[in-house]
Design an enzyme around this catalytic site. Structure first.
Site, PDB file in Angstrom:
ATOM      1  N   LEU A  99      31.078  68.164  17.735  1.00  0.00           N
ATOM      2  CA  LEU A  99      30.236  67.476  18.545  1.00  0.00           C
ATOM      3  C   LEU A  99      30.330  65.839  18.168  1.00  0.00           C
ATOM      4  CD1 LEU A  99      27.242  69.723  19.658  1.00  0.00           C
ATOM      5  CD2 LEU A  99      29.448  69.018  21.048  1.00  0.00           C
ATOM      6  N   ARG A 101      32.529  64.349  16.749  1.00  0.00           N
ATOM      7  CA  ARG A 101      34.013  63.900  16.841  1.00  0.00           C
ATOM      8  C   ARG A 101      34.123  63.470  18.566  1.00  0.00           C
ATOM      9  NH1 ARG A 101      36.217  68.420  13.085  1.00  0.00           N
ATOM     10  NH2 ARG A 101      35.724  67.171  11.031  1.00  0.00           N
ATOM     11  N   THR A 122      12.911  70.056  17.377  1.00  0.00           N
ATOM     12  CA  THR A 122      13.196  69.144  18.472  1.00  0.00           C
ATOM     13  C   THR A 122      14.453  68.594  17.899  1.00  0.00           C
ATOM     14  OG1 THR A 122      10.968  68.958  19.256  1.00  0.00           O
ATOM     15  CG2 THR A 122      12.570  67.171  19.843  1.00  0.00           C
ATOM     16  N   LEU A 123      15.575  68.392  18.820  1.00  0.00           N
ATOM     17  CA  LEU A 123      16.588  67.726  18.491  1.00  0.00           C
ATOM     18  C   LEU A 123      16.669  66.428  19.180  1.00  0.00           C
ATOM     19  CD1 LEU A 123      19.311  70.780  18.696  1.00  0.00           C
ATOM     20  CD2 LEU A 123      18.020  69.761  16.566  1.00  0.00           C
ATOM     21  N   GLU A 124      17.193  65.608  18.845  1.00  0.00           N
ATOM     22  CA  GLU A 124      17.318  64.163  19.509  1.00  0.00           C
ATOM     23  C   GLU A 124      18.974  63.906  19.689  1.00  0.00           C
ATOM     24  OE1 GLU A 124      16.431  64.055  16.241  1.00  0.00           O
ATOM     25  OE2 GLU A 124      14.035  64.071  16.434  1.00  0.00           O
TER      26      GLU A 124
END
Length: 181
Positions: A99, A101, A122-124
């Site tokens: 991702l 890349r 939580t992902l940003e």
């Protein structure tokens, strides 16, 4: 870093709770919901004022299958599976290079998950690509690498985060002294 066999032992003993997929020597984090988009506020956002910080967030999107993330756009989203770490286990979140890349950053803050954590991470997600990127609910985004922590002190849980809907920053509430606002 814990091996896959050691992670399975920790899960079996209850030192780690995880119902998701184990990929290699890490826990595979998938894109969950709801999604919390950031929006352009009408004024400057004052990081010492929680109400001002809250103007950065549009309505959460709870029911979704795909989401088109525009260039430069950022959203917050929980991992699909909750995880809990015992007092002697800590984790580090790492994005998937596949991702990266295509210029999708999936975790733009400290990678550390402290001992005692329990809940949805939580992902940003930030699209650094010149193209709009289509995200799919449940797609693999990152991994959580686990390791043992020494020291023998009990870990404490974080007061704000860990539930899928608790995505927004609570910086001013948590870190700014009200007497200095």
């Amino acid at each position: 870093m814990l091996s896959a066999a050691s992670i399975k032992d920790h899960i079996n003993s209850g030192a780690v709770t995880w119902d998701g997929e184990l990929r290699g020597d890490s826990l595979l984090l998938r894109l969950g919901g709801p999604i919390q988009p950031l929006v352009v506020p009408d004024a400057v956002v004052d990081l010492a004022d929680q109400a001002s910080i809250d103007t950065l967030y549009g309505p959460q999107i709870a029911d979704w299958t795909t989401y088109d993330l525009a260039p430069g756009q950022m959203i917050l989203a929980p991992a699909t599976e909750p995880v809990s770490l015992g007092p002697d286990v800590m984790g580090m979140i790492g994005g998937l290079s596949h991702l990266a890349r295509v210029a999708l950053a999936v975790h733009v803050t400290s990678p550390f998950v402290l001992p005692g954590w329990a809940g949805h991470l939580t992902l940003e997600l930030v699209n650094q690509s010149p193209a709009t990127l289509r995200l799919h609910h449940g797609m693999p985004l990152a991994r959580l690498v686990l390791q043992l922590r020494g020291g023998g002190h009990a870990a404490t849980t974080h007061p704000f985060y860990g539930h899928p809907a608790d995505l927004q920053s609570r910086y001013a509430d948590e870190l700014v002294d009200p007497n200095k606002r």
